[in-house]
Scaffold this active site. Structure first.
Site, PDB file in Angstrom:
ATOM      1  N   LYS A 199       3.111  -3.476   7.245  1.00  0.00           N
ATOM      2  CA  LYS A 199       3.095  -2.377   5.911  1.00  0.00           C
ATOM      3  C   LYS A 199       4.790  -1.590   6.500  1.00  0.00           C
ATOM      4  O   LYS A 199       5.401  -1.958   6.500  1.00  0.00           O
ATOM      5  CB  LYS A 199       2.735  -1.485   5.299  1.00  0.00           C
ATOM      6  CG  LYS A 199       3.725  -0.829   3.969  1.00  0.00           C
ATOM      7  CD  LYS A 199       1.653  -0.526   3.117  1.00  0.00           C
ATOM      8  CE  LYS A 199       2.020   1.393   4.090  1.00  0.00           C
ATOM      9  NZ  LYS A 199       3.535   2.118   4.066  1.00  0.00           N
ATOM     10  N   ASN A 200       4.374  -0.945   7.662  1.00  0.00           N
ATOM     11  CA  ASN A 200       5.848  -0.698   7.751  1.00  0.00           C
ATOM     12  C   ASN A 200       6.579  -0.085   8.460  1.00  0.00           C
ATOM     13  O   ASN A 200       8.193  -0.500   8.387  1.00  0.00           O
ATOM     14  CB  ASN A 200       5.416   1.596   8.414  1.00  0.00           C
ATOM     15  CG  ASN A 200       4.474   1.888   7.724  1.00  0.00           C
ATOM     16  OD1 ASN A 200       4.561   1.822   6.617  1.00  0.00           O
ATOM     17  ND2 ASN A 200       4.096   2.945   7.854  1.00  0.00           N
TER      18      ASN A 200
ATOM     19  N   CYS B 257       3.971  13.691  -2.576  1.00  0.00           N
ATOM     20  CA  CYS B 257       2.453  12.543  -3.067  1.00  0.00           C
ATOM     21  C   CYS B 257       1.246  13.340  -3.808  1.00  0.00           C
ATOM     22  O   CYS B 257       1.870  14.092  -4.058  1.00  0.00           O
ATOM     23  CB  CYS B 257       2.741  12.361  -1.236  1.00  0.00           C
ATOM     24  SG  CYS B 257       2.076  10.478  -1.361  1.00  0.00           S
TER      25      CYS B 257
ATOM     26  N   ARG C  38       7.125  15.217  -0.080  1.00  0.00           N
ATOM     27  CA  ARG C  38       7.166  14.636   1.099  1.00  0.00           C
ATOM     28  C   ARG C  38       9.452  14.943   0.936  1.00  0.00           C
ATOM     29  O   ARG C  38       9.405  13.431   0.131  1.00  0.00           O
ATOM     30  CB  ARG C  38       7.581  13.042   1.138  1.00  0.00           C
ATOM     31  CG  ARG C  38       5.806  13.467   1.539  1.00  0.00           C
ATOM     32  CD  ARG C  38       4.783  12.047   1.785  1.00  0.00           C
ATOM     33  NE  ARG C  38       5.624  11.093   1.770  1.00  0.00           N
ATOM     34  CZ  ARG C  38       5.073  10.011   2.777  1.00  0.00           C
ATOM     35  NH1 ARG C  38       4.130   9.777   1.678  1.00  0.00           N
ATOM     36  NH2 ARG C  38       5.395   9.001   3.462  1.00  0.00           N
TER      37      ARG C  38
ATOM     38  N   ASP D 144      -1.398   8.542   9.462  1.00  0.00           N
ATOM     39  CA  ASP D 144      -1.938   7.784   8.965  1.00  0.00           C
ATOM     40  C   ASP D 144      -3.438   7.401   9.317  1.00  0.00           C
ATOM     41  O   ASP D 144      -3.714   6.465   9.082  1.00  0.00           O
ATOM     42  CB  ASP D 144      -1.403   6.163   9.136  1.00  0.00           C
ATOM     43  CG  ASP D 144      -0.309   6.943   8.363  1.00  0.00           C
ATOM     44  OD1 ASP D 144       0.366   7.317   7.363  1.00  0.00           O
ATOM     45  OD2 ASP D 144       1.123   5.821   8.549  1.00  0.00           O
TER      46      ASP D 144
ATOM     47  N   ARG E  51      -1.995  -1.087  -2.138  1.00  0.00           N
ATOM     48  CA  ARG E  51      -0.351  -0.653  -1.542  1.00  0.00           C
ATOM     49  C   ARG E  51      -0.356  -1.379   0.109  1.00  0.00           C
ATOM     50  O   ARG E  51       0.440  -1.664  -0.109  1.00  0.00           O
ATOM     51  CB  ARG E  51      -0.285   0.551  -1.565  1.00  0.00           C
ATOM     52  CG  ARG E  51       0.346   0.892  -3.028  1.00  0.00           C
ATOM     53  CD  ARG E  51       0.656   1.996  -2.607  1.00  0.00           C
ATOM     54  NE  ARG E  51       1.910   2.377  -1.741  1.00  0.00           N
ATOM     55  CZ  ARG E  51       1.399   3.795  -0.932  1.00  0.00           C
ATOM     56  NH1 ARG E  51       0.987   4.984  -1.045  1.00  0.00           N
ATOM     57  NH2 ARG E  51       2.390   3.969   0.428  1.00  0.00           N
TER      58      ARG E  51
END
Ligand code: UD1
Length: 424
Positions: free
Chosen positions: A25-26, A119, A124, A307, A399
């Protein structure tokens, strides 16, 4: 009436078998933003089917790009980009929308991007993105919740980050690729996803030295050209499955993973009692379900990823002793603590340090997802908890995890998705 999906999990099944790890994803999000830097058609493969990817697709489309999805391939056509905005409605659902700021201002001299809010677990900020662009000559104002950036031409600059921000490094690298002159990014992030973005930019004609290090030198070029790319494997999805395999005492083979990106997680999981075997891009995790307590402190890459902190907490909550988990990247990222306690986990939190005393067993409970990685921690806790666990508000997990219930189900988990009516 509000309807949302929830997961119903009956804990106790071992996970066994193999699972294919999807694209990161990132990595895919900044790479999709890079396509704004040159007109033309791009093919991006190994793209995971995620809500954040669909949000970035909508964002590119609202700017004027055409984006077609065919299985795991995205074809992006950026010939008609005319609207240099990222509206609040999209940014509020995905902070990574800020990745269009650098390319838009650099290419078109104007960008209007909604300022991301906090968030669920805390502030953030994006000050490093803004300060960096200002150093490159952009004029930036915050008006009505939007970042309004203008520049005739961006100029190369020497930017030394106070801390190595992934997003700011990505954004400024994209902006610098088309700037006039040389940009130096010092104390830059060197997460694999940033390296992948730098490699993609290089394949588009950017001149970047120091890729993979914390010192990037970007020599601006007058124009870039489209390129094709294959998205690297998602190291956080892989780490999550590794933890789940260990907790349930099973044997899981991760296919299409990248062991080199997971060294810190692999070290820790071995220390906590799992056996890990690596063969090229395949990682096998085998465990008898006995979890030793292991401390972690999150750090920038190649350290233990923030994460993975929430998932590690689930694992430690069934360890045979106490462990200390410290988050140095996001000191507030602990909303999962209160939810994990609902399973009977024994966790004490002091600022950014959690002390987790392993308990003999967790018991299933109704719990609520608060953010993406917290959701993953609740699901894996549910896999080992006695009885039924309902995880609500799982839109967070969609997500960033591709069909997680299907992947876990194929490994033997008893998990199903149901539509839940929240308010009538
Ligand atoms: C990215 C990842 C996210 C991961 C995080 C840290 C994406 C889309 N998201 O988020 O999954 O958890 O890296 O590895 O890639 N900071 C500032 N000012 C800024 C920017 C950041 O103070 O302008 C601080 C943050 O508050 C945080 C630290 O820097 O304490 C790291 O944040 P950053 O690396 O920027 O995270 P993101 O890019 O938002």
């Amino acid at each position: 009436m509000i309807k949302m999906d929830k997961f119903i999990i009956n804990g106790g099944n071992q996970l066994n078998g193999s699972v294919r790890i999807g694209g990161a994803k990132n990595a895919v999000l900044p790479i999709m933003a890079c396509t704004l830097l040159a007109d033309g058609t791009y093919s991006i493969t190994n793209v995971p089917d995620l809500r954040d990817v669909r949000t970035m697709k909508k964002l590119l489309e609202s700017i004027g790009a055409g984006v077609e999805t065919d299985g795991g391939t995205l074809t992006v056509n950026t010939r008609n980009c005319v609207n240099y905005e990222a509206p609040y409605d999209l940014v509020k659902t995905m902070r990574a929308s800020i990745y269009v700021l650098g390319p838009l201002i650099s290419r078109f001299g104007y960008a209007k991007v909604s300022l991301p809010g906090g968030c669920a677990w805390g502030p953030r900020p994006v000050n490093l993105h803004i300060e960096g662009l200002r150093k490159m000559g952009a004029r930036i104002a915050i008006e009505n919740g939007y970042i309004i950036a203008r520049a005739d031409t961006l100029k190369g600059a020497h930017i030394s980050f106070d801390l190595p921000s992934v997003g700011a490094t990505g954004n400024l690298m994209m902006a610098a690729a088309l700037a006039e002159g040389t940009t130096v990014l010092e104390n830059a992030a060197r997460e694999p996803e940033i390296t992948a973005t730098a490699q993609f930019l290089t394949s588009m004609g950017a001149r970047i030295e120091g890729t993979g290090t914390d010192h990037l030198v970007i020599r601006g070029v007058p124009s870039l050209h489209p390129a094709d790319t294959l998205i690297i494997p998602d190291r956080i999805e892989a780490g999550t499955f590794m933890v789940a395999a260990h907790m349930t005492g099973g044997e899981v083979v991760l296919e299409h993973a990248e062991p080199a990106h997971l060294a810190a997680v692999i070290d820790k999981i071995e220390e906590s009692g799992a056996r890990v075997t690596i063969e090229d891009r395949r990682i096998t995790v085998a465990s008898d379900g006995v979890v030793s307590p292991v401390n972690i402190t999150t750090a920038v890459y190649p350290g233990f990823p923030t994460d993975m902190q929430a998932q590690w907490m689930s694992l430690m909550s069934v360890a045979g002793g106490s462990s200390v988990l410290t988050d140095t990247i996001y000191p507030d990222r602990f909303t999962h603590v209160a939810e994990l306690r609902r399973f009977g986990a024994d966790i004490t939190l002091d600022h950014n340090v959690a002390i987790v005393k392993g308990v003999a067993a967790l018991s299933g409970a109704p719990v609520m997802s608060t953010d993406l990685r917290a959701s993953a921690s609740l699901i894996i806790a549910g896999l080992v908890a006695r009885g039924q666990t309902d995880v609500s508000r799982i839109y967070h997990i969609d997500r960033g995890y591709e069909h997680i219930e299907k992947k876990l189900g194929a490994l033997g988990a008893d998990i199903r998705r149901e539509l839940e009516t929240l308010i009538t």
